[in-house]
Write an enzyme that holds these catalytic residues in place. Structure first.
Site, short mmCIF file in Angstrom:
data_model
loop_
_atom_site.label_atom_id
_atom_site.label_comp_id
_atom_site.label_asym_id
_atom_site.label_seq_id
_atom_site.Cartn_x
_atom_site.Cartn_y
_atom_site.Cartn_z
N HIS A 1 56.41 25.03 4.86
CA HIS A 1 57.30 24.31 5.78
C HIS A 1 58.54 25.19 5.98
O HIS A 1 58.90 25.97 5.10
CB HIS A 1 57.68 23.00 5.08
CG HIS A 1 58.49 22.04 5.90
ND1 HIS A 1 59.85 22.21 6.14
CD2 HIS A 1 58.16 20.88 6.51
CE1 HIS A 1 60.29 21.19 6.85
NE2 HIS A 1 59.30 20.37 7.10
N ASP B 1 57.41 23.24 -4.07
CA ASP B 1 57.87 22.31 -3.05
C ASP B 1 56.92 21.11 -3.08
O ASP B 1 55.79 21.18 -2.57
CB ASP B 1 57.86 23.00 -1.68
CG ASP B 1 58.20 22.06 -0.55
OD1 ASP B 1 58.43 20.85 -0.82
OD2 ASP B 1 58.25 22.51 0.61
N GLN C 1 55.56 17.10 0.03
CA GLN C 1 54.39 16.45 0.60
C GLN C 1 53.48 15.87 -0.48
O GLN C 1 52.81 14.87 -0.27
CB GLN C 1 53.62 17.49 1.44
CG GLN C 1 52.79 16.90 2.55
CD GLN C 1 53.59 16.01 3.45
OE1 GLN C 1 53.29 14.83 3.57
NE2 GLN C 1 54.62 16.53 4.09
N LYS D 1 59.79 10.39 1.41
CA LYS D 1 58.34 10.59 1.54
C LYS D 1 57.57 9.86 0.44
O LYS D 1 56.35 9.86 0.43
CB LYS D 1 58.00 12.08 1.52
CG LYS D 1 58.40 12.74 2.84
CD LYS D 1 57.72 14.05 3.08
CE LYS D 1 57.87 14.51 4.51
NZ LYS D 1 58.80 15.63 4.70
N CYS E 1 57.26 21.61 11.78
CA CYS E 1 58.19 22.47 11.04
C CYS E 1 57.43 23.55 10.29
O CYS E 1 57.79 23.93 9.17
CB CYS E 1 59.08 21.69 10.10
SG CYS E 1 60.16 20.54 10.93
#
Lengths: 150, 407
Positions: free
Chosen positions: B124, B201, B204, B227, B365
């Site tokens: 991303h 990261d 998600q 999220k 993104c």
């Protein structure tokens, strides 16, 4: 299905999306400007041939959504034969129509472009319709070679 | 699937009862942001109605109450990702801010000109741009590990990028544009074998799978609250304590100091050193409520249910001839990214919206991912624990209908 979208996706738009007019590289163009909408990735290259302040030819290349493809296709048709000032005036009217600044659409001036009036109900899609015209505006003003709607 | 309390879960999310353009909402844009259960909404209302004041400041009762709840949320986050200590849980605005914090604090203090940072081809923008900014500032270099056409990391090529100059690996646990779940245990082992720290990261991944930062042995882990069914404006940076101790503050201000004079400032200890200014108090307490909510259901159950949803959606999508699935990794989370021949994703998005279906159309993104596949954009349906097979049927019917209309 999709009854709500009839104002946005009129048959003329589908037609121009399937068979874009003036979709070609113009070898003898004297104006060439790139248009880019970073939000959706739409890219187009607009070619103009301007002789003595009159747009004698207009064409484009690129890829985009149906609204943006139909808009640039219709635009290249309508500006051919117009003077630079007439094309600028058309840009202003088109911009006002699609952004909802004017309720009354001057059908005589705007002609076939009226099929794109539906985008004003879809704020997320206005830029799809106006990208072509912002690119034209830059070409007429002979600005930098790239125009972005952001 | 029978044991999964889908009806109860759906009833807990009031927005799922909305109608959009006179159709029942089918919300399939969860990779962008998830909806909120009543428990989270109630938590925010409760905080502002009964327990709100600024934290870590007043001696008055409300401030003490708010501080207890806020620090209680920190403990909930710690337990949720199994961090060793609440000192390792830094509250930020989101995963983006967490990565920027690591880049500017850890990166600027520990890396130097000529050093290298390794990311992957499926990141991303939030896990690309902060490193590019750091590289420009200090003269370091960004190296990008490639992926294959399925959207899987090419592990051998990744490993070959690791060398004596590599000072950090920053990689997504799950791709937001493709759904790919990366082999993070393997990645971390390979990096640690060369003494290279790893930032994961988790923006998600966090709502879709159980995460144990100690078992993973990652050095940094970041995620966003919105999220995982929590409020927007909340995020978490996990960092190993020794790393965080050695890092300079990211921002200066109130709440991050021990003592200030005009001559010098002594910084507060962890985690407050990195939490300058008044945070999103009610929202972070709300994030604690979101974590309670998913924990009560069970992350493993959620993962199993969503895997079945994705399998079903993939099977259905494969039956549509002009549909191309973008991202077909063997190990994938609940994301169906696709294109349709001759129909632009924005037209797909508008058409489906008129049927009450919310999907994302665009570059997600992740412009380099779009470039890799040679498409300007994709349409993306992303699933959450409250989605159903019936909703996937509505989506597929919508796609078939719009293909007909476009002709």
């Amino acid at each position: 299905m999709f009854e709500d979208l009839r104002d946005l996706y009129q048959e003329v738009i589908f037609d121009h999306n399937r068979n874009p007019r003036n979709f070609r590289v113009m070898d003898n163009a004297n104006r060439q400007v790139e248009g880019f909408n970073p939000l959706c990735g739409d890219r187009l290259t607009l070619f103009l041939k301007i002789d003595d302040h009159v747009i004698s030819d207009a064409s484009f290349q690129g890829s985009g959504c149906a609204i943006s493809t139909a808009s640039v296709s219709l635009m290249t048709e309508i500006v051919k034969g117009k003077t630079e000032d007439e094309a600028e005036a058309l840009f202003k009217q088109f911009h006002e129509m699609t952004t909802g600044k004017t309720e009354e659409i001057n059908l005589e001036a705007i002609g076939k472009l009226a099929v794109l009036a539906g985008v004003r109900e879809y704020p997320a899609r206005v830029k799809c319709a106006t990208l072509a015209w912002h690119t034209l505006d830059a070409a007429l003003k002979n600005e930098a070679q790239s125009i972005s709607t952001e | 699937m029978s044991t999964f309390p889908i009806e109860q879960i759906r009833a807990d999310f009031p927005i799922l009862g909305e109608t959009i353009r006179n159709k029942p909402l089918v919300y399939l844009d969860n990779a962008a942001s998830c909806q909120k259960p009543q428990a989270v909404i109630d938590s925010i209302v409760h905080t502002y109605s009964h327990e709100y004041a600024n934290i870590h400041r007043g001696v008055h009762t409300l401030s003490v109450r708010a501080t207890d709840k806020f620090e209680g949320a920190r403990e909930k986050v710690r337990a949720f990702i199994n961090a060793a200590s609440t000192k390792e849980i830094i509250f930020v605005r989101g995963a983006t801010e967490a990565i920027n914090l690591v880049a500017q604090s850890y990166g600027k203090s520990q890396l130097k000109a000529g050093d290298e940072i390794v990311i992957s081809a499926m990141e991303h923008h939030a896990n690309i741009v902060p490193w590019q900014m750091l590289c420009q500032q200090i003269g370091a270099f960004l190296r990008v590990a490639p992926m294959n056409q399925q959207g899987e990391l090419l592990f051998d090529e990744f490993e070959q990028l690791l060398n004596a100059k590599t000072k950090l690996v920053a990689i997504t646990q799950m791709s937001n544009a493709l759904g790919t779940i990366n082999p993070v245990e393997q990645i971390i082992a390979a990096a640690h074998a060369k003494n290279i720290p790893v930032l994961l990261d988790g923006a998600q991944a966090i709502p879709h799978m159980a995460v144990d930062v100690q078992a993973l042995d990652c050095d940094f882990y970041v995620f966003s609250g919105h999220k995982i069914y929590g409020p927007s404006g909340t995020g978490v940076l996990y960092g190993k304590q020794a790393l965080l101790e050695a890092m300079p503050p990211y921002q200066g201000g109130g709440d991050m100091i021990r003592q200030v004079t005009f001559e010098k400032t002594e910084y507060a200890g962890l985690p407050h050193k990195f939490e300058a200014g008044t945070p999103a108090i009610a929202e972070i307490i709300g994030l604690g409520a979101a974590i309670d909510y998913v924990t009560a259901i069970g992350m493993d159950k959620i993962a199993a249910y969503e895997a079945e949803l994705l399998d079903y959606a993939t099977q259905q999508a494969e039956q549509i001839k002009s549909l191309n699935i973008i991202g077909q990794a063997a190990h994938k989370g609940g994301i169906l990214s696709f294109t349709l021949d001759r129909i632009h994703p924005h037209d797909i998005g508008t058409m489906l919206d008129s049927l009450g279906i919310a999907i994302r159309a665009g570059h997600h993104c992740a412009m380099p991912v779009m470039d890799f596949y040679g498409v300007p954009a994709t349409a993306r349906a992303s699933f959450a624990m409250y989605n159903t097979r019936q909703e996937i049927d509505v989506l597929m019917q919508g796609i078939k209908s719009l293909i007909e209309v476009f002709g």
